[in-house]
Design a protein around this motif. Structure first.
Motif, PDB file in Angstrom:
ATOM      1  N   ASN A 353       0.846  -1.167   0.000  1.00 43.03           N
ATOM      2  CA  ASN A 353       0.000   0.000   0.000  1.00 43.03           C
ATOM      3  C   ASN A 353       0.898   1.239   0.000  1.00 43.03           C
ATOM      4  O   ASN A 353       1.867   1.296   0.740  1.00 43.03           O
ATOM      5  N   ARG A 354       0.554   2.186  -0.817  1.00 41.06           N
ATOM      6  CA  ARG A 354       1.327   3.414  -0.955  1.00 41.06           C
ATOM      7  C   ARG A 354       1.668   4.044   0.410  1.00 41.06           C
ATOM      8  O   ARG A 354       2.786   4.465   0.651  1.00 41.06           O
ATOM      9  N   HIS A 355       0.646   4.065   1.311  1.00 45.11           N
ATOM     10  CA  HIS A 355       0.810   4.814   2.565  1.00 45.11           C
ATOM     11  C   HIS A 355       1.738   4.105   3.572  1.00 45.11           C
ATOM     12  O   HIS A 355       2.112   4.671   4.574  1.00 45.11           O
ATOM     13  N   LEU A 356       2.120   2.862   3.281  1.00 46.05           N
ATOM     14  CA  LEU A 356       2.920   2.124   4.273  1.00 46.05           C
ATOM     15  C   LEU A 356       4.386   2.562   4.299  1.00 46.05           C
ATOM     16  O   LEU A 356       5.098   2.274   5.261  1.00 46.05           O
ATOM     17  N   GLY A 357       4.826   3.222   3.275  1.00 48.87           N
ATOM     18  CA  GLY A 357       6.177   3.802   3.292  1.00 48.87           C
ATOM     19  C   GLY A 357       7.296   2.783   3.371  1.00 48.87           C
ATOM     20  O   GLY A 357       8.325   3.029   4.012  1.00 48.87           O
ATOM     21  N   HIS A 359       9.388   2.117   1.215  1.00 51.75           N
ATOM     22  CA  HIS A 359      10.608   2.599   0.545  1.00 51.75           C
ATOM     23  C   HIS A 359      11.619   3.155   1.549  1.00 51.75           C
ATOM     24  O   HIS A 359      12.814   3.060   1.347  1.00 51.75           O
ATOM     25  N   VAL A 360      11.123   3.703   2.653  1.00 50.49           N
ATOM     26  CA  VAL A 360      12.047   4.278   3.651  1.00 50.49           C
ATOM     27  C   VAL A 360      12.881   3.155   4.271  1.00 50.49           C
ATOM     28  O   VAL A 360      14.115   3.242   4.359  1.00 50.49           O
ATOM     29  N   GLN A 361      12.193   2.073   4.665  1.00 59.03           N
ATOM     30  CA  GLN A 361      12.897   0.928   5.267  1.00 59.03           C
ATOM     31  C   GLN A 361      13.854   0.291   4.257  1.00 59.03           C
ATOM     32  O   GLN A 361      14.978  -0.074   4.600  1.00 59.03           O
ATOM     33  N   LEU A 362      13.403   0.151   3.015  1.00 58.63           N
ATOM     34  CA  LEU A 362      14.238  -0.515   2.002  1.00 58.63           C
ATOM     35  C   LEU A 362      15.490   0.305   1.712  1.00 58.63           C
ATOM     36  O   LEU A 362      16.589  -0.226   1.595  1.00 58.63           O
ATOM     37  N   ARG A 364      16.969   2.355   3.697  1.00 63.93           N
ATOM     38  CA  ARG A 364      17.868   2.277   4.854  1.00 63.93           C
ATOM     39  C   ARG A 364      18.639   0.946   4.838  1.00 63.93           C
ATOM     40  O   ARG A 364      19.830   0.916   5.095  1.00 63.93           O
ATOM     41  N   LEU A 365      17.928  -0.149   4.510  1.00 66.71           N
ATOM     42  CA  LEU A 365      18.566  -1.476   4.551  1.00 66.71           C
ATOM     43  C   LEU A 365      19.478  -1.741   3.360  1.00 66.71           C
ATOM     44  O   LEU A 365      20.555  -2.319   3.502  1.00 66.71           O
ATOM     45  N   PHE A 366      19.018  -1.353   2.179  1.00 69.32           N
ATOM     46  CA  PHE A 366      19.738  -1.717   0.944  1.00 69.32           C
ATOM     47  C   PHE A 366      20.592  -0.569   0.402  1.00 69.32           C
ATOM     48  O   PHE A 366      21.414  -0.773  -0.485  1.00 69.32           O
ATOM     49  N   GLY A 367      20.322   0.662   0.883  1.00 74.80           N
ATOM     50  CA  GLY A 367      21.038   1.813   0.331  1.00 74.80           C
ATOM     51  C   GLY A 367      20.462   2.245  -1.001  1.00 74.80           C
ATOM     52  O   GLY A 367      20.958   3.168  -1.634  1.00 74.80           O
ATOM     53  N   ASN A 368      19.397   1.593  -1.464  1.00 74.63           N
ATOM     54  CA  ASN A 368      18.740   1.992  -2.711  1.00 74.63           C
ATOM     55  C   ASN A 368      17.330   1.437  -2.736  1.00 74.63           C
ATOM     56  O   ASN A 368      17.036   0.455  -2.043  1.00 74.63           O
ATOM     57  N   CYS A 369      16.472   2.073  -3.506  1.00 75.72           N
ATOM     58  CA  CYS A 369      15.105   1.573  -3.683  1.00 75.72           C
ATOM     59  C   CYS A 369      14.471   2.369  -4.821  1.00 75.72           C
ATOM     60  O   CYS A 369      14.505   3.597  -4.813  1.00 75.72           O
ATOM     61  N   ARG A 370      13.960   1.657  -5.805  1.00 74.30           N
ATOM     62  CA  ARG A 370      13.361   2.329  -6.961  1.00 74.30           C
ATOM     63  C   ARG A 370      11.878   1.967  -7.033  1.00 74.30           C
ATOM     64  O   ARG A 370      11.512   0.821  -6.750  1.00 74.30           O
ATOM     65  N   THR A 371      11.041   2.943  -7.389  1.00 76.23           N
ATOM     66  CA  THR A 371       9.624   2.639  -7.610  1.00 76.23           C
ATOM     67  C   THR A 371       9.465   2.156  -9.058  1.00 76.23           C
ATOM     68  O   THR A 371       9.687   2.913  -9.992  1.00 76.23           O
ATOM     69  N   VAL A 372       9.088   0.888  -9.218  1.00 72.50           N
ATOM     70  CA  VAL A 372       8.964   0.298 -10.546  1.00 72.50           C
ATOM     71  C   VAL A 372       7.635   0.670 -11.180  1.00 72.50           C
ATOM     72  O   VAL A 372       7.531   0.908 -12.376  1.00 72.50           O
ATOM     73  N   ALA A 373       6.582   0.705 -10.357  1.00 73.30           N
ATOM     74  CA  ALA A 373       5.251   1.041 -10.868  1.00 73.30           C
ATOM     75  C   ALA A 373       4.400   1.529  -9.707  1.00 73.30           C
ATOM     76  O   ALA A 373       4.697   1.237  -8.539  1.00 73.30           O
ATOM     77  N   GLY A 374       3.360   2.256 -10.026  1.00 68.08           N
ATOM     78  CA  GLY A 374       2.466   2.742  -8.979  1.00 68.08           C
ATOM     79  C   GLY A 374       1.080   2.955  -9.534  1.00 68.08           C
ATOM     80  O   GLY A 374       0.904   3.181 -10.731  1.00 68.08           O
ATOM     81  N   ASN A 375       0.085   2.823  -8.708  1.00 69.61           N
ATOM     82  CA  ASN A 375      -1.275   3.230  -9.067  1.00 69.61           C
ATOM     83  C   ASN A 375      -1.806   3.976  -7.843  1.00 69.61           C
ATOM     84  O   ASN A 375      -1.071   4.131  -6.852  1.00 69.61           O
ATOM     85  N   LEU A 381       8.085  -1.737  -5.413  1.00 66.69           N
ATOM     86  CA  LEU A 381       9.417  -1.218  -5.122  1.00 66.69           C
ATOM     87  C   LEU A 381      10.451  -2.282  -5.418  1.00 66.69           C
ATOM     88  O   LEU A 381      10.198  -3.478  -5.211  1.00 66.69           O
ATOM     89  N   LYS A 382      11.618  -1.838  -5.869  1.00 66.79           N
ATOM     90  CA  LYS A 382      12.709  -2.783  -6.131  1.00 66.79           C
ATOM     91  C   LYS A 382      13.953  -2.287  -5.394  1.00 66.79           C
ATOM     92  O   LYS A 382      14.357  -1.134  -5.555  1.00 66.79           O
ATOM     93  N   ALA A 383      14.544  -3.183  -4.597  1.00 68.79           N
ATOM     94  CA  ALA A 383      15.808  -2.861  -3.930  1.00 68.79           C
ATOM     95  C   ALA A 383      16.834  -3.892  -4.384  1.00 68.79           C
ATOM     96  O   ALA A 383      16.531  -5.079  -4.467  1.00 68.79           O
ATOM     97  N   VAL A 384      18.035  -3.430  -4.685  1.00 68.52           N
ATOM     98  CA  VAL A 384      19.091  -4.328  -5.194  1.00 68.52           C
ATOM     99  C   VAL A 384      20.164  -4.476  -4.133  1.00 68.52           C
ATOM    100  O   VAL A 384      20.610  -3.491  -3.539  1.00 68.52           O
ATOM    101  N   LYS A 385      20.590  -5.742  -3.912  1.00 71.50           N
ATOM    102  CA  LYS A 385      21.669  -5.953  -2.940  1.00 71.50           C
ATOM    103  C   LYS A 385      23.003  -5.596  -3.609  1.00 71.50           C
ATOM    104  O   LYS A 385      23.360  -6.156  -4.647  1.00 71.50           O
ATOM    105  N   ARG A 386      23.698  -4.650  -3.008  1.00 65.70           N
ATOM    106  CA  ARG A 386      24.991  -4.267  -3.586  1.00 65.70           C
ATOM    107  C   ARG A 386      26.069  -5.209  -3.095  1.00 65.70           C
ATOM    108  O   ARG A 386      25.986  -5.715  -1.982  1.00 65.70           O
TER     109      ARG A 386
END
Ligand SMILES: C[S@@+](CC[C@H](N)C(=O)[O-])C[C@H]1O[C@@H](n2cnc3c(N)ncnc32)[C@H](O)[C@@H]1O
Length: 387
Positions: A353-357, A359-362, A364-375, A381-386
């Motif tokens: 759900n959009r409102h759950l946020g 992306h903030v946690q991701l 912080r954990l992964f150092g990156n997070c991209r929004t792939v799609a939204g409605n 959200l996509k986070a990549v392990k570096r």
């Protein structure tokens, strides 16, 4: 008096699983306390086969273990509940064999003399479990349910009435209530057939899974129809090539992993859920739709049982309402475990759900997070392990 130690009065205290010292949530509530106090004050006979259904964190099982003639049998759909019960038994000086821990998918005991029911959130799970236990219940079985007032509805009582026999409730005490049911031979004999597991067909426009049928054991997430968040992730499912290891994390009936498997015939699939019913559903759905293909099905806490660095892609629709812990904490734990399980360059895909946020946690954990799609309602959200 049975001299049952009440939770809270006991030392050491009961804990949830996994133990988190920052977690201020208790491992029992007023409904556990009400039931234990009742058993104590009425000197309920605990000398036959005692079954505890739906104990949340083992408060009932651990408190009763010293007072039953034979080890009580606990039946739950939750892996976390089993682990918490083991911890709580040991914190109270019991060995592991002080209680028998069964899952909702195991064969129930053949005879039940005392049936204690911590009313589950899911009416379907209660229906399924009462129907599975009914053959072991007899007119002499003492059946007592407990729950918070907000969890006990007319429909809850109707299930006891229809499956076991006449049912009444106690007065409310600290917002909890007891349910007293008197098993009746005629009612037991005429009980309805168990409608679980249920199967449904996915809509013709469901990406990758059009017209496929999935199996749903009682109480699992979205047991009646495809969830709209899941569907949104299906529409944007990552493409994998070759023998990629894909993890369906918190798999429910396994729709996401099944779609990933059908999209890439060479992919290796692992399905994990903390619900025994969910893992059994995912396994049945997979077998029915993949003609003998192999996959791994694990009951566990997030990705904690997967080898570090072993997974290429993780698909996750995190739990957003659960009695097991505050939702944020569960999702956060899942994300942390996912990061450990991914190989460098591996990807975690999350729908929420959009409102759950998340992306903030991701981030912080992964150092990156991209929004792939939204409605308007969901984001992927996509986070990549570096490396
Ligand atoms: C929102 S549902 C998603 C189910 C499925 N992936 C879907 O999209 O239909 C979240 C799932 O996470 C599971 N779950 C909750 N806590 C968990 C944990 N600690 N470890 C593994 N799974 C968990 C729940 O049982 C539930 O099946």
């Amino acid at each position: 008096m049975n001299h049952i130690a009440l939770p809270g009065g006991a030392d050491p205290d009961l804990v949830r699983f996994p133990v988190d010292p920052r977690d201020r949530l208790r491992a029992w509530d007023a409904s556990d306390e009400y039931l234990l106090r009742h058993l104590d004050e009425t000197e309920a006979p605990l000398d036959g086969s005692v079954v505890v259904l739906g104990d949340r964190w083992g408060a009932l099982t651990a408190s009763l273990a010293a007072h039953t003639a034979h080890p009580p049998t606990q039946i739950t759909d939750s892996y976390l509940a089993h682990r918490a019960t083991e911890l709580n038994l040991s914190r109270h000086g019991h060995t592991a064999d002080a209680a028998r821990l069964l899952s909702t998918r195991d064969l129930p005991p053949q005879r039940v003399d005392v049936l204690l029911v911590r009313v589950p959130k899911s009416l379907a799970l209660l229906e399924d479990q009462l129907l599975r236990l009914a053959p072991a219940v007899h007119p002499g079985t003492v059946v007592i349910g407990t729950g918070m007032v907000t969890e006990i509805h007319t429909s809850t009582l109707q299930l006891f009435e229809a499956i076991l026999g006449p049912t009444r409730t106690s007065l409310a005490r600290r917002k909890a209530r007891l349910i007293f049911c008197t098993p009746d031979q005629a009612v037991l004999a005429a009980r309805p057939a168990n409608p679980w597991p249920r199967r449904y067909q996915l809509p013709a426009d469901a990406p990758l899974l059009a017209g496929r049928t999935v199996t749903n054991h009682a109480g699992i997430f979205s047991a009646e129809r495809l969830d709209i968040g899941t569907r949104f992730l299906l529409e944007h499912l990552p493409v994998t090539q070759g023998a990629a290891h894909v993890l369906d994390l918190g798999c429910g009936n396994g729709i996401l992993g099944l779609a990933a498997a059908l999209a890439n015939p060479a992919a290796e699939l692992t399905f994990v859920d903390e619900s025994f019913g969910a893992v059994a559903s995912a396994e049945a759905s997979f077998q029915d739709n993949t003609e003998g293909r192999k996959a791994r099905f694990l009951v566990g806490d997030g990705a904690s049982d997967l080898a570090p660095g072993s997974v290429d892609v993780i698909l996750n629709n995190p739990p957003f309402h659960s009695y097991q812990a505050s939702t944020d904490a569960t999702a956060h734990r899942m994300f942390g475990g996912a990061r450990r399980a991914l190989r460098p360059g591996g990807e975690l895909w999350v729908v929420g759900n959009r409102h759950l946020g998340y992306h903030v946690q991701l981030r912080r954990l992964f150092g990156n997070c991209r929004t792939v799609a939204g409605n308007p309602k969901f984001v992927i959200l996509k986070a990549v392990k570096r490396g």
